[in-house]
Design a protein around this motif. Structure first.
Motif, PDB file in Angstrom:
ATOM      1  N   SER A  55       0.829  -1.205   0.000  1.00  0.00           N
ATOM      2  CA  SER A  55       0.000   0.000   0.000  1.00  0.00           C
ATOM      3  C   SER A  55       0.862   1.252   0.000  1.00  0.00           C
ATOM      4  CB  SER A  55      -0.966  -0.007   1.179  1.00  0.00           C
ATOM      5  OG  SER A  55      -0.282  -0.088   2.397  1.00  0.00           O
ATOM      6  N   ILE A  56       0.247   2.322  -0.506  1.00  0.00           N
ATOM      7  CA  ILE A  56       0.899   3.617  -0.630  1.00  0.00           C
ATOM      8  C   ILE A  56      -0.012   4.663   0.008  1.00  0.00           C
ATOM      9  CG2 ILE A  56       1.797   5.368  -2.243  1.00  0.00           C
ATOM     10  CD1 ILE A  56       3.269   2.668  -2.438  1.00  0.00           C
ATOM     11  N   GLY A  57       0.574   5.569   0.750  1.00  0.00           N
ATOM     12  CA  GLY A  57      -0.167   6.692   1.314  1.00  0.00           C
ATOM     13  C   GLY A  57       0.306   7.989   0.693  1.00  0.00           C
ATOM     14  N   ALA A  58      -0.618   8.914   0.485  1.00  0.00           N
ATOM     15  CA  ALA A  58      -0.283  10.282   0.071  1.00  0.00           C
ATOM     16  C   ALA A  58      -0.449  11.155   1.305  1.00  0.00           C
ATOM     17  CB  ALA A  58      -1.204  10.746  -1.047  1.00  0.00           C
ATOM     18  N   TRP A  59       0.579  11.908   1.614  1.00  0.00           N
ATOM     19  CA  TRP A  59       0.628  12.673   2.863  1.00  0.00           C
ATOM     20  C   TRP A  59       0.851  14.140   2.588  1.00  0.00           C
ATOM     21  CZ3 TRP A  59      -0.081  10.157   7.451  1.00  0.00           C
ATOM     22  CH2 TRP A  59       0.042   8.759   7.423  1.00  0.00           C
ATOM     23  N   ILE A  60       0.157  14.988   3.317  1.00  0.00           N
ATOM     24  CA  ILE A  60       0.504  16.400   3.436  1.00  0.00           C
ATOM     25  C   ILE A  60       0.771  16.602   4.919  1.00  0.00           C
ATOM     26  CG2 ILE A  60      -0.269  18.789   3.274  1.00  0.00           C
ATOM     27  CD1 ILE A  60      -1.936  17.998   0.857  1.00  0.00           C
ATOM     28  N   GLY A  66      -4.544  10.427   0.800  1.00  0.00           N
ATOM     29  CA  GLY A  66      -4.786   9.480  -0.281  1.00  0.00           C
ATOM     30  C   GLY A  66      -4.212   8.121   0.074  1.00  0.00           C
ATOM     31  N   PHE A  67      -4.771   7.091  -0.547  1.00  0.00           N
ATOM     32  CA  PHE A  67      -4.362   5.728  -0.230  1.00  0.00           C
ATOM     33  C   PHE A  67      -4.649   4.837  -1.431  1.00  0.00           C
ATOM     34  CE2 PHE A  67      -5.688   1.487   1.303  1.00  0.00           C
ATOM     35  CZ  PHE A  67      -4.528   1.102   1.969  1.00  0.00           C
ATOM     36  N   ALA A  68      -3.750   3.892  -1.687  1.00  0.00           N
ATOM     37  CA  ALA A  68      -3.968   2.860  -2.702  1.00  0.00           C
ATOM     38  C   ALA A  68      -3.281   1.592  -2.238  1.00  0.00           C
ATOM     39  CB  ALA A  68      -3.409   3.297  -4.053  1.00  0.00           C
ATOM     40  N   ARG A  69      -3.877   0.449  -2.569  1.00  0.00           N
ATOM     41  CA  ARG A  69      -3.261  -0.816  -2.163  1.00  0.00           C
ATOM     42  C   ARG A  69      -3.429  -1.849  -3.265  1.00  0.00           C
ATOM     43  NH1 ARG A  69      -6.928  -4.930   0.733  1.00  0.00           N
ATOM     44  NH2 ARG A  69      -9.020  -4.101   0.386  1.00  0.00           N
ATOM     45  N   ALA A  70      -2.614  -2.883  -3.172  1.00  0.00           N
ATOM     46  CA  ALA A  70      -2.691  -4.014  -4.093  1.00  0.00           C
ATOM     47  C   ALA A  70      -2.641  -5.308  -3.299  1.00  0.00           C
ATOM     48  CB  ALA A  70      -1.551  -3.978  -5.100  1.00  0.00           C
ATOM     49  N   GLY A  93      -4.404  15.366  -9.434  1.00  0.00           N
ATOM     50  CA  GLY A  93      -3.276  14.555  -9.877  1.00  0.00           C
ATOM     51  C   GLY A  93      -2.749  13.610  -8.814  1.00  0.00           C
ATOM     52  N   ILE A  94      -3.285  13.682  -7.623  1.00  0.00           N
ATOM     53  CA  ILE A  94      -2.806  12.831  -6.528  1.00  0.00           C
ATOM     54  C   ILE A  94      -3.091  11.356  -6.821  1.00  0.00           C
ATOM     55  CG2 ILE A  94      -3.142  12.249  -4.086  1.00  0.00           C
ATOM     56  CD1 ILE A  94      -3.549  15.312  -3.644  1.00  0.00           C
ATOM     57  N   GLY A  95      -4.258  11.049  -7.339  1.00  0.00           N
ATOM     58  CA  GLY A  95      -4.604   9.661  -7.661  1.00  0.00           C
ATOM     59  C   GLY A  95      -3.647   9.068  -8.685  1.00  0.00           C
ATOM     60  N   THR A  96      -3.309   9.840  -9.697  1.00  0.00           N
ATOM     61  CA  THR A  96      -2.373   9.383 -10.724  1.00  0.00           C
ATOM     62  C   THR A  96      -1.013   9.079 -10.109  1.00  0.00           C
ATOM     63  OG1 THR A  96      -3.526  10.642 -12.424  1.00  0.00           O
ATOM     64  CG2 THR A  96      -1.259  10.018 -12.900  1.00  0.00           C
ATOM     65  N   LYS A  97      -0.557   9.950  -9.216  1.00  0.00           N
ATOM     66  CA  LYS A  97       0.747   9.731  -8.571  1.00  0.00           C
ATOM     67  C   LYS A  97       0.704   8.540  -7.615  1.00  0.00           C
ATOM     68  CE  LYS A  97       2.365  14.390  -9.165  1.00  0.00           C
ATOM     69  NZ  LYS A  97       2.752  15.662  -8.586  1.00  0.00           N
ATOM     70  N   LEU A  98      -0.414   8.361  -6.931  1.00  0.00           N
ATOM     71  CA  LEU A  98      -0.559   7.197  -6.041  1.00  0.00           C
ATOM     72  C   LEU A  98      -0.472   5.904  -6.837  1.00  0.00           C
ATOM     73  CD1 LEU A  98      -3.431   7.879  -3.478  1.00  0.00           C
ATOM     74  CD2 LEU A  98      -1.143   7.075  -2.954  1.00  0.00           C
ATOM     75  N   VAL A  99      -1.230   5.830  -7.932  1.00  0.00           N
ATOM     76  CA  VAL A  99      -1.234   4.616  -8.757  1.00  0.00           C
ATOM     77  C   VAL A  99       0.153   4.389  -9.354  1.00  0.00           C
ATOM     78  CG1 VAL A  99      -2.186   3.538 -10.837  1.00  0.00           C
ATOM     79  CG2 VAL A  99      -3.713   4.658  -9.195  1.00  0.00           C
ATOM     80  N   SER A 100       0.802   5.449  -9.803  1.00  0.00           N
ATOM     81  CA  SER A 100       2.146   5.324 -10.366  1.00  0.00           C
ATOM     82  C   SER A 100       3.127   4.761  -9.340  1.00  0.00           C
ATOM     83  CB  SER A 100       2.621   6.688 -10.868  1.00  0.00           C
ATOM     84  OG  SER A 100       3.917   6.602 -11.382  1.00  0.00           O
ATOM     85  N   LYS A 101       3.092   5.282  -8.115  1.00  0.00           N
ATOM     86  CA  LYS A 101       3.981   4.781  -7.051  1.00  0.00           C
ATOM     87  C   LYS A 101       3.645   3.325  -6.722  1.00  0.00           C
ATOM     88  CE  LYS A 101       6.593   5.186  -3.167  1.00  0.00           C
ATOM     89  NZ  LYS A 101       8.010   5.111  -3.146  1.00  0.00           N
ATOM     90  N   LEU A 103       2.358   1.120  -8.809  1.00  0.00           N
ATOM     91  CA  LEU A 103       2.863   0.313  -9.929  1.00  0.00           C
ATOM     92  C   LEU A 103       4.376   0.139  -9.848  1.00  0.00           C
ATOM     93  CD1 LEU A 103       0.640   1.689 -12.831  1.00  0.00           C
ATOM     94  CD2 LEU A 103       0.472  -0.562 -11.713  1.00  0.00           C
ATOM     95  N   ASP A 104       5.096   1.149  -9.349  1.00  0.00           N
ATOM     96  CA  ASP A 104       6.540   1.012  -9.141  1.00  0.00           C
ATOM     97  C   ASP A 104       6.839  -0.114  -8.154  1.00  0.00           C
ATOM     98  OD1 ASP A 104       7.064   3.126 -10.851  1.00  0.00           O
ATOM     99  OD2 ASP A 104       7.462   4.579  -9.250  1.00  0.00           O
ATOM    100  N   GLU A 105       5.992  -0.260  -7.136  1.00  0.00           N
ATOM    101  CA  GLU A 105       6.168  -1.310  -6.126  1.00  0.00           C
ATOM    102  C   GLU A 105       5.826  -2.699  -6.695  1.00  0.00           C
ATOM    103  OE1 GLU A 105       7.029  -0.946  -2.684  1.00  0.00           O
ATOM    104  OE2 GLU A 105       7.548   1.132  -3.173  1.00  0.00           O
ATOM    105  N   LEU A 106       5.118  -2.727  -7.843  1.00  0.00           N
ATOM    106  CA  LEU A 106       4.628  -3.990  -8.416  1.00  0.00           C
ATOM    107  C   LEU A 106       5.346  -4.372  -9.712  1.00  0.00           C
ATOM    108  CD1 LEU A 106       0.805  -3.299  -7.941  1.00  0.00           C
ATOM    109  CD2 LEU A 106       2.250  -4.775  -6.519  1.00  0.00           C
ATOM    110  N   THR A 107       6.480  -3.768 -10.004  1.00  0.00           N
ATOM    111  CA  THR A 107       7.147  -4.023 -11.289  1.00  0.00           C
ATOM    112  C   THR A 107       7.545  -5.484 -11.483  1.00  0.00           C
ATOM    113  OG1 THR A 107       9.288  -3.362 -10.367  1.00  0.00           O
ATOM    114  CG2 THR A 107       8.024  -1.667 -11.546  1.00  0.00           C
ATOM    115  N   HIS A 108       7.687  -6.234 -10.418  1.00  0.00           N
ATOM    116  CA  HIS A 108       8.080  -7.640 -10.500  1.00  0.00           C
ATOM    117  C   HIS A 108       6.892  -8.572 -10.776  1.00  0.00           C
ATOM    118  CE1 HIS A 108       6.753  -6.983  -6.393  1.00  0.00           C
ATOM    119  NE2 HIS A 108       6.572  -8.284  -6.268  1.00  0.00           N
ATOM    120  N   ILE A 109       5.685  -8.044 -10.856  1.00  0.00           N
ATOM    121  CA  ILE A 109       4.473  -8.835 -11.060  1.00  0.00           C
ATOM    122  C   ILE A 109       4.157  -8.932 -12.557  1.00  0.00           C
ATOM    123  CG2 ILE A 109       1.987  -8.957 -10.547  1.00  0.00           C
ATOM    124  CD1 ILE A 109       3.733  -9.303  -8.057  1.00  0.00           C
ATOM    125  N   ASP A 110       3.776 -10.124 -13.029  1.00  0.00           N
ATOM    126  CA  ASP A 110       3.457 -10.331 -14.444  1.00  0.00           C
ATOM    127  C   ASP A 110       2.204  -9.584 -14.894  1.00  0.00           C
ATOM    128  OD1 ASP A 110       5.640 -12.010 -14.772  1.00  0.00           O
ATOM    129  OD2 ASP A 110       4.482 -13.848 -14.556  1.00  0.00           O
TER     130      ASP A 110
END
Length: 141
Positions: A55-60, A66-70, A93-101, A103-110
């Protein structure tokens, strides 16, 4: 949180994985409540979920906005779930950056999958997700 975002440069915004900046279930519960999601979930269950997923958190500053998980088998498949942004910060644009981060954590997934409302298809297509007419989502509850 009553100030409107003016862009990333004017805010002390960070996008961090749960392992980089752990947080409490109560913080995520407040974000879910703001979005009108998951009122039936409790703090203990959310804390258990946070330990088991990527999971990724967006913080101010100290505010989770913001939050996203896989969910993943950590090799072949991952499923993106719960991309949520505080109402005051949506469409910035926060959602786009959350998803991008995330996806960076998931690069090893097919294969990385998700399902979303029709109104969000264009958002996810910007992150190279493709609509599939050959697959269907089935639920059992």
């Amino acid at each position: 949180m009553n100030e409107k975002p003016k862009g990333d440069d004017s805010l002390n915004m960070q996008f961090l994985s749960f392992s980089e900046r752990p947080f409490k279930g109560t913080e995520l519960m407040m974000l879910y409540k703001n979005a009108g999601w998951w009122e039936e979930r409790n703090e203990q269950d959310i804390e258990e979920m946070l330990k088991q997923n990527i999971s990724i958190g967006a913080w101010i500053d100290d505010n989770l906005i913001g939050f996203a998980r896989a969910i993943s088998d950590n090799k072949f498949r991952a499923y993106i779930e719960d991309v949520v942004i505080h109402n005051e910060f949506q469409h910035t644009g926060i959602g786009t950056k959350l998803v991008s981060k995330l996806l960076d954590e998931l690069t090893h997934i097919d294969v990385i999958s998700l399902f979303c409302g029709e109104d969000l298809i264009s958002f996810y297509e910007k992150n190279n997700f493709k609509f599939s007419k050959s697959q269907y989502v089935l639920h059992r509850k």
